[in-house]
Write a protein that holds these residues in place. Structure first.
Motif, mmCIF file in Angstrom:
data_model
loop_
_atom_site.group_PDB
_atom_site.id
_atom_site.type_symbol
_atom_site.label_atom_id
_atom_site.label_comp_id
_atom_site.label_asym_id
_atom_site.label_seq_id
_atom_site.Cartn_x
_atom_site.Cartn_y
_atom_site.Cartn_z
ATOM 1 N N ARG A 122 -7.300 5.394 -1.001
ATOM 2 C CA ARG A 122 -6.962 4.103 -1.951
ATOM 3 C C ARG A 122 -6.228 4.542 -3.293
ATOM 4 N N ARG A 123 -5.460 3.760 -3.866
ATOM 5 C CA ARG A 123 -4.670 4.119 -4.920
ATOM 6 C C ARG A 123 -4.884 3.413 -6.105
ATOM 7 N N SER A 124 -4.666 4.022 -7.165
ATOM 8 C CA SER A 124 -4.770 3.206 -8.653
ATOM 9 C C SER A 124 -3.628 2.845 -8.811
ATOM 10 N N ALA A 125 -3.394 2.456 -10.274
ATOM 11 C CA ALA A 125 -2.075 1.848 -10.808
ATOM 12 C C ALA A 125 -1.484 3.089 -11.585
ATOM 13 N N LEU A 126 -1.876 4.118 -11.483
ATOM 14 C CA LEU A 126 -1.319 5.423 -12.283
ATOM 15 C C LEU A 126 0.079 5.704 -11.508
ATOM 16 N N PRO A 127 0.770 6.542 -12.332
ATOM 17 C CA PRO A 127 2.109 6.890 -11.590
ATOM 18 C C PRO A 127 1.894 7.893 -10.636
ATOM 19 N N VAL A 128 2.880 8.073 -9.747
ATOM 20 C CA VAL A 128 2.833 9.399 -8.574
ATOM 21 C C VAL A 128 2.882 10.646 -9.622
ATOM 22 N N PRO A 129 2.061 11.673 -8.981
ATOM 23 C CA PRO A 129 0.992 11.682 -7.924
ATOM 24 C C PRO A 129 -0.335 11.413 -8.283
ATOM 25 N N LEU A 130 -0.415 10.858 -9.467
ATOM 26 C CA LEU A 130 -1.951 10.810 -10.095
ATOM 27 C C LEU A 130 -2.500 9.382 -9.349
ATOM 28 N N HIS A 131 -1.704 8.815 -8.678
ATOM 29 C CA HIS A 131 -2.234 7.171 -8.075
ATOM 30 C C HIS A 131 -3.165 7.662 -6.826
ATOM 31 N N LEU A 132 -3.001 8.910 -6.430
ATOM 32 C CA LEU A 132 -4.109 8.863 -5.408
ATOM 33 C C LEU A 132 -5.147 10.069 -5.778
ATOM 34 N N ALA A 133 -4.959 10.621 -7.105
ATOM 35 C CA ALA A 133 -5.770 11.790 -7.492
ATOM 36 C C ALA A 133 -7.451 11.409 -7.388
ATOM 37 N N ALA A 134 -7.757 10.139 -7.819
ATOM 38 C CA ALA A 134 -9.218 9.808 -7.964
ATOM 39 C C ALA A 134 -9.760 9.576 -6.492
ATOM 40 N N SER A 135 -8.934 9.171 -5.698
ATOM 41 C CA SER A 135 -9.392 8.927 -4.260
ATOM 42 C C SER A 135 -9.554 10.248 -3.471
ATOM 43 N N LEU A 136 -8.752 11.153 -3.602
ATOM 44 C CA LEU A 136 -8.642 12.618 -2.898
ATOM 45 C C LEU A 136 -9.780 13.357 -3.768
ATOM 46 N N ALA A 137 -9.924 13.186 -4.919
ATOM 47 C CA ALA A 137 -11.230 13.850 -5.566
ATOM 48 C C ALA A 137 -12.630 13.472 -4.918
ATOM 49 N N ALA A 138 -12.650 12.227 -4.545
ATOM 50 C CA ALA A 138 -14.197 11.761 -4.106
ATOM 51 C C ALA A 138 -13.812 11.466 -2.441
ATOM 52 N N TYR A 139 -12.728 12.241 -1.674
ATOM 53 C CA TYR A 139 -12.820 12.112 -0.404
ATOM 54 C C TYR A 139 -13.898 13.020 0.218
ATOM 55 N N PRO A 140 -14.593 12.400 0.931
ATOM 56 C CA PRO A 140 -15.864 13.007 1.347
ATOM 57 C C PRO A 140 -15.876 13.991 2.774
ATOM 58 N N HIS A 141 -14.641 13.910 3.248
ATOM 59 C CA HIS A 141 -14.245 14.588 4.426
ATOM 60 C C HIS A 141 -13.649 15.707 4.412
ATOM 61 N N LEU A 142 -13.434 16.129 3.093
ATOM 62 C CA LEU A 142 -12.801 17.406 2.995
ATOM 63 C C LEU A 142 -13.671 18.185 1.697
ATOM 64 N N SER A 143 -13.696 19.491 1.825
ATOM 65 C CA SER A 143 -14.569 20.226 0.689
ATOM 66 C C SER A 143 -13.583 20.214 -0.354
ATOM 67 N N LEU A 144 -14.394 20.660 -1.474
ATOM 68 C CA LEU A 144 -13.591 20.681 -2.992
ATOM 69 C C LEU A 144 -12.414 21.321 -2.959
ATOM 70 N N ALA A 145 -12.456 22.607 -2.155
ATOM 71 C CA ALA A 145 -11.331 23.575 -2.038
ATOM 72 C C ALA A 145 -10.136 22.811 -1.316
ATOM 73 N N GLU A 146 -10.689 22.178 -0.254
ATOM 74 C CA GLU A 146 -9.362 21.696 0.589
ATOM 75 C C GLU A 146 -8.797 20.576 -0.071
ATOM 76 N N ARG A 147 -9.497 19.667 -0.905
ATOM 77 C CA ARG A 147 -8.744 18.649 -1.645
ATOM 78 C C ARG A 147 -8.122 19.227 -2.740
ATOM 79 N N ALA A 148 -8.219 20.327 -3.348
ATOM 80 C CA ALA A 148 -7.504 21.180 -4.312
ATOM 81 C C ALA A 148 -6.117 21.411 -3.565
ATOM 82 N N GLY A 149 -6.246 22.092 -2.353
ATOM 83 C CA GLY A 149 -5.334 22.424 -1.547
ATOM 84 C C GLY A 149 -4.221 21.268 -1.029
ATOM 85 N N VAL A 150 -4.676 20.090 -0.910
ATOM 86 C CA VAL A 150 -4.074 18.918 -0.440
ATOM 87 C C VAL A 150 -3.122 18.691 -1.750
ATOM 88 N N GLY A 151 -3.602 18.577 -2.961
ATOM 89 C CA GLY A 151 -2.481 18.622 -4.311
ATOM 90 C C GLY A 151 -1.503 19.549 -4.299
#
Length: 458
Positions: A104-133
């Motif tokens: 889900r997205r926030s009202a923040l500008p791109v690419p921060l609008h998805l940052a919080a969602s990806l940071a909490a996405y439980p289906h990936l490890s912490l390293a994998e989430r950082a790699g997505v960014g």
């Protein structure tokens, strides 16, 4: 008046769009459709008390052409968008048991609008989430129109940018399979870059999801036909074009089944690529056989009606199971007597498109029980399947060089369809854009200026 008559062959979204645009510009338009309805592959049918969509279709806020189409047929209120992107993703194969995540997205500008969602996405490890960014930032720098990207598959690019197999499955393919109808390994990098850049990396709200709250036929057939009638378009259903030829005086003649021949100055072919190939007059394209090299990909839809409510969300995506996306179609279908109607949208269905209903029932009902515990005590009132064996063109590497532009070598003859060179994968958006491009090319050749709300998008 010379130049005032047009024939559009094909009553899908591309053909309806082209017919409306040409009629709005003052041309006398005849629309021919071989089926008894409009809407192409986005249609509805009756099954007992239910009105069933042949498949679940969605669009995004970035799909400006399709939104124009909805406005043009007075149907926008019937297919609203989410206020903000919110996709529940349920993984039933997690070692610690089923886990629910959300994109889900926030009202923040791109690419921060998805940052919080990806940071909490439980289906990936912490390293994998950082790699997505990091991969997203690299993707943002690509030019989807670069021909070099068309020849590379998306999976190869993702591997070069540190994306693990799990990341591809739980994120990139989760989105890509639904939008491209191909896994990353079978998708052109150019088309994948276009999808992710436009949908996720252009504007904060670009990926907000919209879908019809009524049967698709109410939009693409009933309302579309009303709009065509109001625009003065002569719509002929159950009327298949058999040949298109040039007359001695330079006009076009379209022969239809039954012997009628319709003369026009402008013809738009808005039918699938193989049908277009069969209708093209000699010399209309430099290499018409390229159309036959554009492959197709199937989509399977599994429909299950339960005797009680088993899902509280309008839809969700799934991991760790053959099930891809599940939508609640209860209200839209007109289901009576309680219960709930779920539609499973299964893209990349090459391996099961021909499986029997009994085989699919044995495969998918247990999977729904894994995903939705409430189904375990529910009775299945109905189970059926719809299949579109040629649902989309296959977005394979190299497909970009095969897709033709709207304008042909033959004056007055134009092409439309989601498979033409719109820059988009095979979506409702691509179909509408192609119809606008064909109409604009035709009107330009006629020396006519037609201002419409989609000039920039076209």
């Amino acid at each position: 008046m010379r130049g005032n008559n047009a024939v559009v062959v094909g009553g899908g979204l591309a053909g309806v769009t082209a017919a409306l645009a040409l009629a709005d510009a003052g041309l006398s338009v005849t629309l021919l459709e071989g089926r008894p309805r409009l809407g192409g592959l986005a249609f509805s049918f009756r099954r007992g008390e239910l009105t069933v969509d042949n498949g679940q279709h969605v669009y995004l806020r970035c799909c400006t052409a399709y939104q124009w189409f909805l406005d043009r047929i007075d149907g926008a209120a019937l297919a609203p968008l989410q206020d903000r992107l919110d996709v529940p993703v349920l993984d039933v194969a997690h070692p610690k048991g089923p886990r629910l995540g959300r994109l889900r997205r926030s009202a923040l500008p791109v690419p921060l609008h998805l940052a919080a969602s990806l940071a909490a996405y439980p289906h990936l490890s912490l390293a994998e989430r950082a790699g997505v960014g990091r991969a997203a930032l690299a993707l943002k720098g690509l030019d989807p129109t670069d021909p070099a990207l068309d020849g590379v598959d998306f999976a190869t690019w993702l591997g070069r940018h540190g994306q693990s197999d799990r990341t591809v499955e739980a994120l990139w393919d989760l989105v890509g399979i639904a939008t491209l109808n191909a896994t990353a390994g079978d998708a052109s990098l150019g088309l994948a870059a276009m999808v992710f850049k436009t949908g996720l990396l252009s504007e904060p709200g670009a990926a907000d999801i919209g879908w019809a709250r009524v049967p698709l036929g109410d939009l693409h057939d009933t309302l579309a036909r009303k709009a065509l009638d109001s625009a003065g378009v002569r719509t002929e259903l159950r009327t298949r074009a058999e040949a298109v030829s040039r007359t001695e005086d330079g006009t076009w003649q379209v022969a239809v089944a039954g012997g009628e021949r319709i003369t026009a100055d402008t013809v738009v072919l808005a039918v699938p690529q193989r049908e277009t190939h069969a209708l093209l007059p000699h010399g209309a394209l430099d290499d018409p056989d390229k159309l036959l090299d554009i492959g197709t990909a199937p989509i399977l839809n599994v429909h299950v009606v339960y005797d009680r409510k088993v899902l509280r969300r309008p839809f969700f995506a799934a991991l760790g199971t053959p099930v891809q996306w599940v939508f609640d179609r209860t209200d839209a279908s007109g289901l009576q007597g309680g219960g709930q109607y779920l539609a499973l949208s299964q893209s990349v269905a090459q391996n099961e498109i021909d499986d029997s209903v009994s085989v699919l029932r044995e495969r998918y009902l247990p999977e729904l029980e894994r995903l939705l515990p409430a189904t375990r005590g529910a009775h299945v009132r109905d189970f059926f399947v719809t299949r579109e064996r040629t649902a989309t063109f296959a977005p394979t590497p190299g497909v970009g060089r095969l897709r033709p532009a709207a304008r042909t070598n033959a004056r007055g003859l134009y092409l439309a369809g989601s498979w033409t060179a719109t820059g988009w994968p095979a979506t409702m958006e691509s179909a509408v854009r192609s119809g606008i491009s064909a109409a604009d090319a035709a009107l330009c050749a006629l020396g006519r200026r037609y201002e419409h709300p989609l000039q920039e998008a076209a």
